[in-house]
Design an enzyme around this catalytic site. Structure first.
Site, short mmCIF file in Angstrom:
data_model
loop_
_atom_site.label_atom_id
_atom_site.label_comp_id
_atom_site.label_asym_id
_atom_site.label_seq_id
_atom_site.Cartn_x
_atom_site.Cartn_y
_atom_site.Cartn_z
N ASP A 128 45.31 36.33 42.22
CA ASP A 128 46.45 35.78 41.33
C ASP A 128 47.58 35.96 42.02
O ASP A 128 48.39 37.11 41.98
CB ASP A 128 46.37 36.45 40.01
CG ASP A 128 44.91 36.44 39.23
OD1 ASP A 128 44.66 35.34 39.26
OD2 ASP A 128 44.83 37.10 38.47
N SER A 144 39.57 38.01 41.03
CA SER A 144 40.49 36.77 41.05
C SER A 144 41.85 37.14 41.93
O SER A 144 42.12 38.21 42.00
CB SER A 144 41.02 36.73 39.45
OG SER A 144 41.90 35.61 39.17
N SER A 200 40.35 32.42 41.10
CA SER A 200 41.95 32.54 41.73
C SER A 200 42.74 31.50 41.11
O SER A 200 42.48 30.34 40.60
CB SER A 200 41.81 32.65 43.21
OG SER A 200 41.14 33.75 44.05
#
Length: 396
Positions: free
Chosen positions: A313, A311, A273
């Site tokens: 983001d 992830s 992340s």
């Protein structure tokens, strides 16, 4: 015929080993920022400190938590201005590149288009403790006695490799110290604060920051960025294939042909992340701030991320300009903000600063051991060699 070692031999060996370790530490190259390696993304100049604090009024506070062999985490606080953010709110917006994560308060930020608290960054299982601590801290501020609703904003990345994340070690005291000690000026980077236990591209990640100042002909605005890097991918630096040449990148085993012709297992899919915070003094409303936040994905992509399935983001952008501030009790808002036609330079500055902040988070990070693991800092001497071969860093 065996020989019995002299009684002092084990002590001597241990002493020599200790001395060699100290020598290695002493000889370890100092950590430097991207520009010290000849990496200067983009075309615009940086601010004085090349940090998010180059945006006037923005302050950063960080507390690093290292306890025993297991706790490697911390808190990073970003304050938009020196006043009470609840009573003098700043327009803001959140863009989600990939939503595998926790970002407390983000839905209200996007619904109302404003921040009413500072921003905290910490570890995944500590977001709720951090949010509770900041709520208490905010309610104790002057002129907050009648407040009955508060939208605290807390982002996170998962540092559960180096940190005993299940212990949820972030305390209210740590949050308060980060908020109370926030200052302008240079910002510490690397393995500090919320970046203490993070990993990026298989190397030690952490906190990174950068800024850009537009020329007067383009408004003279400043854009500052701070990142908490903890993601993967195939690292490239100004286009140079650093990850490939250092032999560490996502999907590496899957594409490596084995001796018998079979391919390996995909044990690294580039998951992780990143939290990106963008500040600017350009007078922007929340609609254009959402556009700014979305451009951060371009800077992230330049470093080699593909925003993998696992992830998180998240990008939050806010403006500190007085002309767009929002008093908490104002019945009518009268603002003056930048027109759409004037946004392109701000977009460009944001992309450049995001890219450089990520590099700084890597290059300034130090090797960290904790929770039974060690994550090495990216070797800057080898990075220099790659950059030189690709004509990016100076040859001498």
């Amino acid at each position: 015929m065996s020989r019995t070692p002299h009684p002092s031999f084990p002590r001597l060996a241990a002493l020599l080993l200790g001395l060699s370790s100290l020598t290695a530490i002493a000889q370890e190259a100092p950590r430097v920022r991207a520009r010290d390696l000849g990496v200067a993304p983009g075309i615009f100049a940086t601010g004085t400190h090349n940090a998010i604090t180059d945006v006037a009024g923005v302050r950063v506070g960080q507390v690093t938590l290292k306890e025993g062999d297991t706790v490697r985490t911390g808190v990073t606080a970003i304050l938009p201005h020196a006043g009470n953010v609840y009573r003098s709110r700043v327009p803001a917006a959140v863009h989600v590149g990939n939503g595998f994560g926790k970002f407390i308060g983000s839905t209200q930020v996007n619904e109302l288009g404003e921040l009413e608290t500072p921003i905290l960054l910490t570890c995944t299982l500590c977001v709720w403790k951090a949010a509770d601590a900041m709520a208490a801290w905010m309610l104790e501020r002057p002129d907050m006695q009648q407040v009955r609703s508060l939208n605290v904003v807390v982002g996170e990345t998962n540092d559960g490799g180096l940190n005993d994340i299940r212990a949820r070690p972030v305390t209210a005291d740590a949050v308060r110290r980060a908020l109370d000690t926030a200052t302008d000026g240079p910002v510490q980077e690397g393995s500090i604060g919320a970046g203490t236990g993070t990993v990026a591209f298989g190397w030690k990640g952490g906190i990174g920051t950068s800024s850009r100042e537009l020329p007067a002909s383009l408004g003279g605005w400043t854009v500052g960025v701070l990142v908490q890097s903890n993601f993967g991918g195939v690292l490239q630096v100004s286009g140079a294939p650093v990850g490939r040449e250092l032999d560490r990148y996502a999907f590496q085993n899957a594409i490596a042909v084995q001796a018998d012709g079979r391919r390996g297992l995909a044990d690294d899919r580039g998951d992780g992340s990143i939290i990106i915070v963008i500040a600017t003094d350009a007078p922007l409303g929340d609609r254009n701030l959402r556009r700014v936040a979305s451009r951060a994905m371009m800077g992230l992509g330049r470093t080699g991320s593909s925003a993998s399935n696992g992830s998180g983001d998240y990008i939050l952008a806010f403006s500190t300009a007085e002309s767009v501030r929002r008093a908490f009790d104002a019945p009518l808002l009268e603002t003056a903000e930048l027109a759409n036609e004037q946004m392109s330079a701000v977009f460009q500055a944001s992309v450049e600063a995001v890219e450089e902040a990520i590099y700084n988070s890597l290059f300034m990070a130090t090797t960290v051991s904790g929770n039974g693991e060690t994550v090495e800092a990216i070797p800057l001497d080898r990075v220099r060699d790659v950059l030189r071969r690709h004509g990016i860093a100076p040859t001498r």
